[in-house]
Design an enzyme around this catalytic site. Structure first.
Site, PDB file in Angstrom:
ATOM      1  N   ARG A 104       0.911  -1.196  -0.213  1.00  6.75           N
ATOM      2  CA  ARG A 104      -0.151  -0.032  -0.134  1.00  6.75           C
ATOM      3  C   ARG A 104       0.902   1.276   0.134  1.00  6.75           C
ATOM      4  O   ARG A 104       1.540   1.561   0.965  1.00  6.75           O
ATOM      5  CB  ARG A 104      -0.713   0.134   1.110  1.00  6.75           C
ATOM      6  CG  ARG A 104      -1.908   1.013   1.397  1.00  6.75           C
ATOM      7  CD  ARG A 104      -2.721   0.783   2.456  1.00  6.75           C
ATOM      8  NE  ARG A 104      -2.222   1.426   3.674  1.00  6.75           N
ATOM      9  CZ  ARG A 104      -2.770   1.532   4.874  1.00  6.75           C
ATOM     10  NH1 ARG A 104      -4.101   1.320   4.829  1.00  6.75           N
ATOM     11  NH2 ARG A 104      -2.302   1.746   5.833  1.00  6.75           N
ATOM     12  N   THR A 108      -0.485   7.806  -1.204  1.00  7.93           N
ATOM     13  CA  THR A 108      -1.714   7.614  -2.006  1.00  7.93           C
ATOM     14  C   THR A 108      -2.683   6.516  -1.273  1.00  7.93           C
ATOM     15  O   THR A 108      -3.844   6.606  -1.648  1.00  7.93           O
ATOM     16  CB  THR A 108      -1.720   7.189  -3.419  1.00  7.93           C
ATOM     17  OG1 THR A 108      -1.064   5.997  -3.257  1.00  7.93           O
ATOM     18  CG2 THR A 108      -0.555   8.304  -4.222  1.00  7.93           C
ATOM     19  N   ASP A 200       1.637  -2.256  12.332  1.00  5.60           N
ATOM     20  CA  ASP A 200       2.053  -2.784  10.863  1.00  5.60           C
ATOM     21  C   ASP A 200       2.366  -4.142  10.958  1.00  5.60           C
ATOM     22  O   ASP A 200       3.207  -4.498  11.515  1.00  5.60           O
ATOM     23  CB  ASP A 200       3.118  -1.873  10.318  1.00  5.60           C
ATOM     24  CG  ASP A 200       3.133  -1.944   9.196  1.00  5.60           C
ATOM     25  OD1 ASP A 200       3.250  -0.935   8.248  1.00  5.60           O
ATOM     26  OD2 ASP A 200       3.579  -3.230   8.463  1.00  5.60           O
ATOM     27  N   ASP A 203       5.684  -5.060   9.320  1.00  7.68           N
ATOM     28  CA  ASP A 203       7.001  -4.648  10.174  1.00  7.68           C
ATOM     29  C   ASP A 203       7.039  -5.403  11.537  1.00  7.68           C
ATOM     30  O   ASP A 203       8.108  -5.825  12.037  1.00  7.68           O
ATOM     31  CB  ASP A 203       6.692  -3.182  10.458  1.00  7.68           C
ATOM     32  CG  ASP A 203       6.898  -2.339   9.319  1.00  7.68           C
ATOM     33  OD1 ASP A 203       7.629  -2.863   8.422  1.00  7.68           O
ATOM     34  OD2 ASP A 203       6.600  -1.091   9.300  1.00  7.68           O
TER      35      ASP A 203
HETATM   36  O1  LIG Z   1      -6.660  -2.763   3.160  1.00  8.79           O
HETATM   37  P1  LIG Z   1      -5.462  -1.761   2.688  1.00  8.79           P
HETATM   38  O2  LIG Z   1      -5.600  -0.468   3.266  1.00  8.79           O
HETATM   39  O3  LIG Z   1      -4.843  -2.151   1.364  1.00  8.79           O
HETATM   40  O4  LIG Z   1      -4.155  -2.406   3.576  1.00  8.79           O
HETATM   41  C1  LIG Z   1      -3.915  -3.478   4.207  1.00  8.79           C
HETATM   42  C2  LIG Z   1      -2.545  -3.800   3.380  1.00  8.79           C
HETATM   43  O5  LIG Z   1      -1.307  -3.255   4.373  1.00  8.79           O
HETATM   44  C3  LIG Z   1      -0.499  -4.201   4.531  1.00  8.79           C
HETATM   45  O6  LIG Z   1       0.636  -4.105   3.883  1.00  8.79           O
HETATM   46  P2  LIG Z   1       1.788  -3.525   3.332  1.00  8.79           P
HETATM   47  O7  LIG Z   1       1.505  -2.312   2.346  1.00  8.79           O
HETATM   48  O8  LIG Z   1       2.019  -2.718   4.815  1.00  8.79           O
HETATM   49  O9  LIG Z   1       2.825  -4.248   2.750  1.00  8.79           O
HETATM   50  P3  LIG Z   1       3.746  -5.482   3.511  1.00  8.79           P
HETATM   51  O10 LIG Z   1       2.865  -6.316   3.881  1.00  8.79           O
HETATM   52  O11 LIG Z   1       4.803  -5.469   2.397  1.00  8.79           O
HETATM   53  O12 LIG Z   1       4.432  -4.608   4.779  1.00  8.79           O
HETATM   54  C4  LIG Z   1      -1.391  -5.390   4.750  1.00  8.79           C
HETATM   55  O13 LIG Z   1      -0.489  -6.567   5.055  1.00  8.79           O
HETATM   56  C5  LIG Z   1      -2.180  -5.316   3.817  1.00  8.79           C
HETATM   57  O14 LIG Z   1      -1.729  -5.684   2.497  1.00  8.79           O
HETATM   58  O1  LIG Z   2      -3.404  -1.273  10.644  1.00  8.67           O
HETATM   59  C1  LIG Z   2      -2.812  -1.693   9.479  1.00  8.67           C
HETATM   60  C2  LIG Z   2      -3.135  -1.256   8.191  1.00  8.67           C
HETATM   61  C3  LIG Z   2      -2.546  -1.815   7.136  1.00  8.67           C
HETATM   62  N1  LIG Z   2      -1.575  -2.448   7.164  1.00  8.67           N
HETATM   63  C4  LIG Z   2      -1.044  -2.910   8.379  1.00  8.67           C
HETATM   64  O2  LIG Z   2      -0.115  -3.593   8.547  1.00  8.67           O
HETATM   65  N2  LIG Z   2      -1.961  -2.507   9.487  1.00  8.67           N
HETATM   66 MG   LIG Z   3       3.358  -3.323   5.952  1.00  8.46          MG
END
Ligand SMILES: O=P(O)(O)OC[C@H]1O[C@H](OP(=O)(O)OP(=O)(O)O)[C@H](O)[C@@H]1O
Ligand SMILES: O=c1cc[nH]c(=O)[nH]1
Ligand SMILES: [Mg+2]
Length: 209
Positions: A104, A108, A200, A203
């Site tokens: 994400r 944006t 997160d 993370d």
């Molecule tokens: O419903 P949304 O608003 O799209 O958010 C959720 C997304 O955000 C996080 O991923 P992230 O973008 O942090 O990527 P990552 O898993 O690589 O940390 C999570 O694991 C989802 O994939």
């Molecule tokens: O709360 C949140 C939202 C998006 N992605 C995450 O990992 N945590």
């Molecule tokens: Mg993430």
């Protein structure tokens, strides 16, 4: 419209509490996420078809049941979805695993699709699409859309925690998809993090912050 199933099993709820706790470190967080994923998979696979077989016990022939061999597939959304795969494979070790990479964009909030590698026969498989967090729903919606374009026909979405906004988004964009979660939380904050959520997920799983 797709159904939303919230798993209120006491073991799932107990473990989710410690997953949420900010004092839970990376090692324990990973273990708990996998354990909850395994318990959720146990519930999700309730409708797997069985077929009858005969087996010789030491005493008699018994009519028994085995899995009918319906093809399954797991599709974790990278990165955080990876944290749930091992737990599910403990229950379903023969499942094929496809990967779809989406993050994400922090400014944006739009999902960026950067990778996919799927089993060639995804159209014949029942897929479980996995991501711990369903926040705005943008990432999961894009993943489900991309998988449909690549030929997927039967999918379930499995998340640890959803925001009401994410559930609504999936129901709007993909009314054919059922959603399975351990909790639906209150809301999103101004950065679209789930409140109270768990922070997160990526993370915390990989120790990157
Ligand atoms: O419903 P949304 O608003 O799209 O958010 C959720 C997304 O955000 C996080 O991923 P992230 O973008 O942090 O990527 P990552 O898993 O690589 O940390 C999570 O694991 C989802 O994939
Ligand atoms: O709360 C949140 C939202 C998006 N992605 C995450 O990992 N945590
Ligand atoms: Mg993430």
């Amino acid at each position: 419209m797709g159904n939303v199933y919230v798993f209120d099993h006491p073991l799932i709820q107990h473990k989710l509490t410690y997953i949420r706790d900010k004092n839970t470190g990376t090692k324990e967080f990973r273990e708990l996420v996998n354990e909850v994923a395994m318990l959720m998979a146990y519930e999700i696979t309730r409708d797997m078809p069985l077929r009858e077989v005969e087996v010789e016990t030491p005493l008699k022939t018994a009519k028994c049941k085995v899995l009918a061999g319906k093809k399954l597939g797991l599709v974790p959304i990278l990165r955080a979805g990876l944290g749930m795969v091992e737990g599910i494979l403990k229950l379903i070790p023969a499942a094929k695993v496809g990967h779809i990479g989406l993050y994400r964009d922090p400014k944006t909030l739009e999902p960026v699709h950067y990778y996919s590698k799927l089993p060639t026969d995804i159209g014949e498989r029942d897929l479980i699409v996995i991501d711990p967090m369903l926040a705005t729903g943008g990432s999961a919606s894009a993943a489900l859309g991309a998988l449909k374009e690549m030929g997927a026909k039967s999918m379930k979405l499995m998340c640890l925690i959803a925001a009401p906004e994410g559930v609504e988004r999936i129901q709007q964009d993909h009314p054919d998809i059922d959603i399975y979660v351990a909790a639906v939380d209150e809301k999103l904050d101004e950065k679209s993090y789930i409140i109270p959520g768990l922070g997160d997920a990526g993370d915390r799983l990989f120790g990157t912050k």
